[in-house]
Design an enzyme around this catalytic site. Structure first.
Site, mmCIF file in Angstrom:
data_model
loop_
_atom_site.group_PDB
_atom_site.id
_atom_site.type_symbol
_atom_site.label_atom_id
_atom_site.label_comp_id
_atom_site.label_asym_id
_atom_site.label_seq_id
_atom_site.Cartn_x
_atom_site.Cartn_y
_atom_site.Cartn_z
ATOM 1 N N LYS A 73 0.790 -1.231 0.000
ATOM 2 C CA LYS A 73 0.000 0.000 0.000
ATOM 3 C C LYS A 73 0.830 1.293 0.000
ATOM 4 C CE LYS A 73 -4.355 -1.286 2.209
ATOM 5 N NZ LYS A 73 -5.245 -0.872 3.312
ATOM 6 N N ASP A 110 -10.152 3.799 1.856
ATOM 7 C CA ASP A 110 -10.390 3.380 3.251
ATOM 8 C C ASP A 110 -11.094 4.471 4.052
ATOM 9 O OD1 ASP A 110 -9.309 0.841 3.010
ATOM 10 O OD2 ASP A 110 -7.292 1.499 3.540
#
Ligand code: ATR
Length: 282
Positions: A73, A110
């Site tokens: 990520k 997110d």
């Protein structure tokens, strides 16, 4: 779907190492079927040293994009040509979209997933209801804190076992975020409207988070980003005390929605059937 990919068959996937634990193929596969799309979403087992080549390979293979999970990520930000400002602030991307000109755009969904999971539990929720307490200063915390700041939170109390990490994150996120010493975590709950648990504590195989809820106002919403198990010791205790709670599955399912829409052109819904299907794997 991007013009780089086949117009009639959409391809996406999740890159991770390991990738087998990811629930994303189940979630996106469910939506591909539900919306009767011609497409596929596959697990992509990508070693860290192959990340750049794998991302470039998306374009050559006609993928519309991919999700990223551990350990990619943060590193993936180096290999995309454009990183969305929110993802830049969070310091990580979880979604890559192949643009029509063949370049890669990185975003982080997110934060959206977290906020939407709160709104699913309470449609009237706003970040302005009162102070928020966020426990933890890792990757999940960064998305939670950035989203609360963006929503106009006036005060976010940030506490982490390693105090220095809370101080560092607070300094990056602006004046509304105040780092407090870990030793003050029980008292920090006084007067707060929202408690968010972002550490690994309470996960299957880990001890419960050491946090006393005595001072938490009964009106406070309690959220745990852990989803294995769904009913963490923190959420059980919060429910016992009469708090409204939000489990980690809401964030997991909601973060997938903007990504699916970017690749497949349909804004997918979270149905009880999808939730049950994913819950059965936890
Ligand atoms: P994620 O990306 O899921 O947030 P992470 O970046 O590894 O995971 O962060 C893990 C978080 O759990 C950190 O805030 C970590 O605290 P430290 O910075 O002190 O390591 C927290 N954590 C891990 N073990 C913990 C424990 N035993 N008690 C309290 N917090 C803990």
């Amino acid at each position: 779907m991007s013009s780089e990919s086949s117009p009639s068959f959409g391809l996406a996937g999740v890159m991770g190492w390991p990738v087998n634990h990811s629930r994303s193929p189940l979630i996106h596969g469910h939506w591909i079927e539900q919306y009767r799309l011609r497409g596929a979403y596959v697990p992509l087992s990508v070693k860290p040293e192959r990340l750049e080549a794998a991302l470039q390979g998306l374009v050559a293979l006609g993928f519309s994009g991919c999700n990223l999970t551990l350990p990619h990520k943060v590193e993936a930000m180096r290999w995309v040509s454009h990183v969305d400002p929110l993802a830049r602030r969070i310091g990580a991307i979880n979604t890559v979209v192949v643009q029509s000109d063949g370049t890669l755009r990185g975003l982080n969904t997110d934060a959206y997933g977290f906020l939407q999971s709160l709104r699913d539990a309470d449609p009237h929720w706003t970040a302005k209801q009162g102070p928020a307490v966020v426990i933890g200063a890792g990757g999940a915390s960064r998305a939670v804190v950035a989203s609360l700041v963006d929503e106009g939170a006036q005060e976010v109390r940030l506490l982490n076992r390693t105090d220095a990490k809370a101080l560092e994150l607070a300094a990056q996120m602006g004046p509304a975020v105040k780092a407090l010493p870990w030793s003050q975590r029980h008292e920090a709950l006084a007067g707060c409207a929202l408690l968010v648990q972002t550490t690994t504590q309470g996960m299957h195989g880990q001890p419960a988070l050491d946090l006393r809820l005595d001072l938490l106002p009964s009106s406070a919403l309690v959220c745990d980003v852990v989803y294995v198990p769904l009913d963490t010791p923190l959420l059980s205790e919060a429910k016992r005390r009469g708090h409204q709670v939000v489990d980690g599955l809401g964030m997991l399912l909601n973060q997938a929605r903007p990504a699916f829409e970017a690749w497949f052109g349909v804004r997918p819904e979270i149905t009880p059937a999808l939730r049950a299907k994913v819950e059965a794997t936890l």
